[in-house]
Scaffold this motif. Structure first.
Motif, PDB file in Angstrom:
ATOM      1  N   ASN A 170      17.982 -62.236  16.097  1.00  0.00           N
ATOM      2  CA  ASN A 170      18.061 -63.277  15.065  1.00  0.00           C
ATOM      3  C   ASN A 170      18.830 -62.821  13.826  1.00  0.00           C
ATOM      4  N   PHE A 171      20.101 -62.538  14.033  1.00  0.00           N
ATOM      5  CA  PHE A 171      20.988 -62.206  12.915  1.00  0.00           C
ATOM      6  C   PHE A 171      21.780 -63.460  12.559  1.00  0.00           C
ATOM      7  N   GLY A 172      21.504 -64.013  11.386  1.00  0.00           N
ATOM      8  CA  GLY A 172      22.194 -65.217  10.953  1.00  0.00           C
ATOM      9  C   GLY A 172      21.742 -65.612   9.569  1.00  0.00           C
ATOM     10  N   ALA A 173      22.518 -66.447   8.906  1.00  0.00           N
ATOM     11  CA  ALA A 173      22.182 -66.882   7.550  1.00  0.00           C
ATOM     12  C   ALA A 173      20.800 -67.522   7.516  1.00  0.00           C
ATOM     13  N   ASN A 174      19.989 -67.080   6.564  1.00  0.00           N
ATOM     14  CA  ASN A 174      18.642 -67.610   6.334  1.00  0.00           C
ATOM     15  C   ASN A 174      17.696 -67.388   7.521  1.00  0.00           C
ATOM     16  N   GLU A 175      18.032 -66.437   8.398  1.00  0.00           N
ATOM     17  CA  GLU A 175      17.164 -66.152   9.540  1.00  0.00           C
ATOM     18  C   GLU A 175      16.405 -64.849   9.328  1.00  0.00           C
ATOM     19  N   ALA A 176      15.103 -64.865   9.631  1.00  0.00           N
ATOM     20  CA  ALA A 176      14.295 -63.644   9.593  1.00  0.00           C
ATOM     21  C   ALA A 176      14.601 -62.830  10.845  1.00  0.00           C
ATOM     22  N   SER A 177      15.041 -61.612  10.664  1.00  0.00           N
ATOM     23  CA  SER A 177      15.514 -60.792  11.773  1.00  0.00           C
ATOM     24  C   SER A 177      14.470 -59.775  12.205  1.00  0.00           C
ATOM     25  N   HIS A 178      14.699 -59.230  13.404  1.00  0.00           N
ATOM     26  CA  HIS A 178      13.934 -58.092  13.909  1.00  0.00           C
ATOM     27  C   HIS A 178      14.917 -56.964  14.175  1.00  0.00           C
ATOM     28  N   LEU A 179      14.614 -55.767  13.682  1.00  0.00           N
ATOM     29  CA  LEU A 179      15.480 -54.611  13.886  1.00  0.00           C
ATOM     30  C   LEU A 179      14.635 -53.427  14.299  1.00  0.00           C
ATOM     31  N   GLN A 180      15.093 -52.733  15.325  1.00  0.00           N
ATOM     32  CA  GLN A 180      14.426 -51.519  15.776  1.00  0.00           C
ATOM     33  C   GLN A 180      15.491 -50.476  16.078  1.00  0.00           C
ATOM     34  N   ALA A 181      15.381 -49.302  15.454  1.00  0.00           N
ATOM     35  CA  ALA A 181      16.390 -48.259  15.631  1.00  0.00           C
ATOM     36  C   ALA A 181      15.698 -46.913  15.776  1.00  0.00           C
ATOM     37  N   ARG A 182      16.351 -46.021  16.535  1.00  0.00           N
ATOM     38  CA  ARG A 182      15.795 -44.692  16.768  1.00  0.00           C
ATOM     39  C   ARG A 182      16.785 -43.626  16.322  1.00  0.00           C
ATOM     40  N   ASN A 183      16.195 -42.521  15.803  1.00  0.00           N
ATOM     41  CA  ASN A 183      16.981 -41.375  15.327  1.00  0.00           C
ATOM     42  C   ASN A 183      18.033 -41.841  14.327  1.00  0.00           C
ATOM     43  N   VAL A 184      17.543 -42.371  13.209  1.00  0.00           N
ATOM     44  CA  VAL A 184      18.394 -43.001  12.199  1.00  0.00           C
ATOM     45  C   VAL A 184      18.688 -42.019  11.068  1.00  0.00           C
ATOM     46  N   SER A 185      19.936 -41.969  10.640  1.00  0.00           N
ATOM     47  CA  SER A 185      20.339 -41.109   9.526  1.00  0.00           C
ATOM     48  C   SER A 185      21.139 -41.917   8.514  1.00  0.00           C
ATOM     49  N   LEU A 186      20.891 -41.657   7.245  1.00  0.00           N
ATOM     50  CA  LEU A 186      21.653 -42.255   6.151  1.00  0.00           C
ATOM     51  C   LEU A 186      22.063 -41.133   5.220  1.00  0.00           C
ATOM     52  N   SER A 187      23.350 -41.029   4.949  1.00  0.00           N
ATOM     53  CA  SER A 187      23.842 -39.883   4.193  1.00  0.00           C
ATOM     54  C   SER A 187      24.891 -40.321   3.191  1.00  0.00           C
ATOM     55  N   THR A 188      24.786 -39.798   1.970  1.00  0.00           N
ATOM     56  CA  THR A 188      25.809 -40.029   0.945  1.00  0.00           C
ATOM     57  C   THR A 188      26.091 -38.717   0.240  1.00  0.00           C
ATOM     58  N   ASP A 189      27.362 -38.434   0.044  1.00  0.00           N
ATOM     59  CA  ASP A 189      27.760 -37.218  -0.648  1.00  0.00           C
ATOM     60  C   ASP A 189      28.151 -37.473  -2.090  1.00  0.00           C
ATOM     61  N   VAL A 190      28.043 -38.726  -2.529  1.00  0.00           N
ATOM     62  CA  VAL A 190      28.277 -39.054  -3.928  1.00  0.00           C
ATOM     63  C   VAL A 190      27.125 -38.478  -4.751  1.00  0.00           C
ATOM     64  N   ALA A 191      27.445 -37.807  -5.840  1.00  0.00           N
ATOM     65  CA  ALA A 191      26.411 -37.138  -6.632  1.00  0.00           C
ATOM     66  C   ALA A 191      25.377 -38.132  -7.154  1.00  0.00           C
ATOM     67  N   PRO A 192      24.075 -37.810  -7.013  1.00  0.00           N
ATOM     68  CA  PRO A 192      23.580 -36.645  -6.283  1.00  0.00           C
ATOM     69  C   PRO A 192      23.571 -36.902  -4.776  1.00  0.00           C
ATOM     70  N   PRO A 193      23.947 -35.920  -3.954  1.00  0.00           N
ATOM     71  CA  PRO A 193      23.973 -36.133  -2.504  1.00  0.00           C
ATOM     72  C   PRO A 193      22.576 -36.363  -1.962  1.00  0.00           C
ATOM     73  N   ARG A 194      22.482 -37.268  -0.989  1.00  0.00           N
ATOM     74  CA  ARG A 194      21.200 -37.580  -0.362  1.00  0.00           C
ATOM     75  C   ARG A 194      21.406 -37.717   1.145  1.00  0.00           C
ATOM     76  N   HIS A 195      20.486 -37.150   1.901  1.00  0.00           N
ATOM     77  CA  HIS A 195      20.541 -37.228   3.354  1.00  0.00           C
ATOM     78  C   HIS A 195      19.143 -37.591   3.848  1.00  0.00           C
ATOM     79  N   ALA A 196      19.016 -38.800   4.397  1.00  0.00           N
ATOM     80  CA  ALA A 196      17.728 -39.289   4.874  1.00  0.00           C
ATOM     81  C   ALA A 196      17.760 -39.402   6.389  1.00  0.00           C
TER      82      ALA A 196
END
Length: 447
Positions: A170-196
């Motif tokens: 259910n990806f669409g305008a004004n739609e409530a979505s469901h998302l499931q992901a495994r082994n997820v990483s989010l990384s930014t090197d812009v100061a201050p660097p963060r790696h989640a």
């Protein structure tokens, strides 16, 4: 007889060959016509090329090789793509029953995305409309999508994101979505660097298409009224140049109506290191990090900007257990966990605290800052109970000198709402300036 059989077989073969060629030619014609209609429906700024196309049975599907799709600033490529039309007689060529890609790449000003494989069901592609009253673009919607080997870059966040697998409905305008992901990483090197990183993330009830629009256009994201949102995150970690945070599980449930926003959230086995903002005091008290559990239950009323906290508890085995409830105004949002409530005003608040070792460490640190032996400062605190005019305050100073296993209950009710940080600062200075108690309408019980 044999001659007749050979003639018959040969005739059937020839007819079969003609039929196959005719069907194959018809499929090719149908595919070519379908592709042309597809381009026209998407608008004049569309470029749709491929190295080879292989039609399926009766032109209901087609497999592309070396696909390149461009629309405005957006470019999409794939080594291989297969498209199936709906089983119905719907003539809308922008509606797709099933779409799959191998080595899929997408690039636009909002960022980039690479997927090893992706399969989508029930798509409605963005198209331009000739209706002057309607919006100029029909937005993209997807009924179901699953992908592997995800890696992307979000320009608005200046961050890389990756996941082994992802499933979304259910990806669409004004739609409530469901998302499931495994082994997820989010990384930014812009100061201050963060790696989640998280072992798994499950999100229900968030309008992900609207959130994507918010990130790409800088427009604020607003949760839709009468909606429910659930988030589960397992094995969450965040690092900078040093480790910052760990959590075994994060759970959050929120319900939005026209009148209120209710939230129940918890963080299990949370670890916070000294480099986390506002946690730099840990080493001064002899702690190398915080370990504990957090639970929050609150109700926010946007119309009045008031926040009712039913429960906000912090439980740490080697520090203490703090339980807070109360009424607040000028709250920035429903959550006390997001750090956006610096201007929050206290109307009334009750705190119950059981010490597990934090208070003696704090008194020792205060004594060291004043150049006093810890015993001398504890004696000074005890002396305050003898001179306190209010018996309740006398009980507080006795508890402060020897908290033991007793529960300290503190009530705060200022005559006028007072900034939360001012209340916290006042409580921190009571040992040396007990006269400040009147400013915050302090009441104290020890039991």
């Amino acid at each position: 007889m044999k001659k007749n059989v050979l003639v018959t077989v040969s005739g059937i073969a020839i007819l079969g060959g003609i039929a196959w060629f005719g069907a194959h030619h018809a499929e090719r014609v149908m595919v070519d016509k379908g592709i042309e209609r597809f381009k026209q429906a998407l608008g004049p700024d569309v470029s749709f090329t491929y190295t080879r196309a292989k039609p399926g049975l009766l032109g209901r599907s087609v497999r592309f090789y070396g696909l390149v799709f461009r629309q405005g600033p957006e470019t999409m490529t794939a080594d291989e793509a297969e498209l199936s039309k709906p089983d119905t007689q719907d003539s809308d060529v922008t509606r797709i029953h099933h779409l799959s890609f191998r080595n899929f790449q997408l690039a636009d000003p909002a960022g980039s995305l690479h997927l090893a494989t992706v399969e989508m069901d029930d798509l409605a592609l963005p198209t331009r409309t000739e209706d002057p009253v309607a919006p100029t673009m029909q937005s993209l919607s997807i009924g179901h999508v699953q992908a592997t080997g995800l890696h992307g870059f979000a320009s608005a966040l200046q961050s890389d994101i990756a996941a082994d697998t992802a499933v979304m409905d259910n990806f669409g305008a004004n739609e409530a979505s469901h998302l499931q992901a495994r082994n997820v990483s989010l990384s930014t090197d812009v100061a201050p660097p963060r790696h989640a990183h998280a072992d798994s993330i499950v999100v229900d009830g968030v309008a992900l298409a609207d959130l994507y629009t918010s990130l790409t256009t800088s427009a604020p994201y607003t949760a839709h009224p009468s909606s429910t949102r659930d988030i589960t995150i397992d094995r969450l970690s965040m690092d900078g140049t040093t480790p910052l945070m760990r959590a075994k599980r994060v759970l959050s449930h929120a319900t939005h109506t026209d009148a209120t926003e209710q939230e129940v959230s918890s963080i299990q086995e949370l670890e916070l290191r000294p480099d986390v903002p506002n946690m730099g005091w840990l080493p001064s008290l002899g702690y190398d990090h915080f370990v504990g559990n957090i639970v929050l239950n609150d109700t926010y009323t946007p119309k009045t900007g008031t926040l009712h906290v039913e429960t906000f508890s912090i439980d740490s085995a080697n520090m203490g257990r703090l339980h807070i409830n109360g009424e607040f105004t000028q709250a920035a949002s429903a959550s006390m966990l997001n750090g956006n409530n610096a201007d929050m005003q206290v109307t009334s608040m009750t705190m119950n605290y059981i010490d597990h070792g934090l208070v003696p460490r704090a008194l020792g640190a205060i004594a060291a800052a004043r150049g006093l032996p810890p015993q001398a400062f504890v004696a000074f605190v005890q002396s305050q109970s003898a001179t306190a005019q209010n018996p309740a305050y006398a009980g507080f100073f006795r508890w402060l000198a020897n908290p033991g296993k007793q529960t300290l209950s503190i009530g705060v009710k200022p005559d006028q709402p007072m900034p939360l940080m001012q209340v916290v600062a006042t409580l921190g200075n009571l040992a040396s300036m007990p006269e400040l108690a009147k400013q915050i309408g302090l009441s104290v019980q020890v039991h």
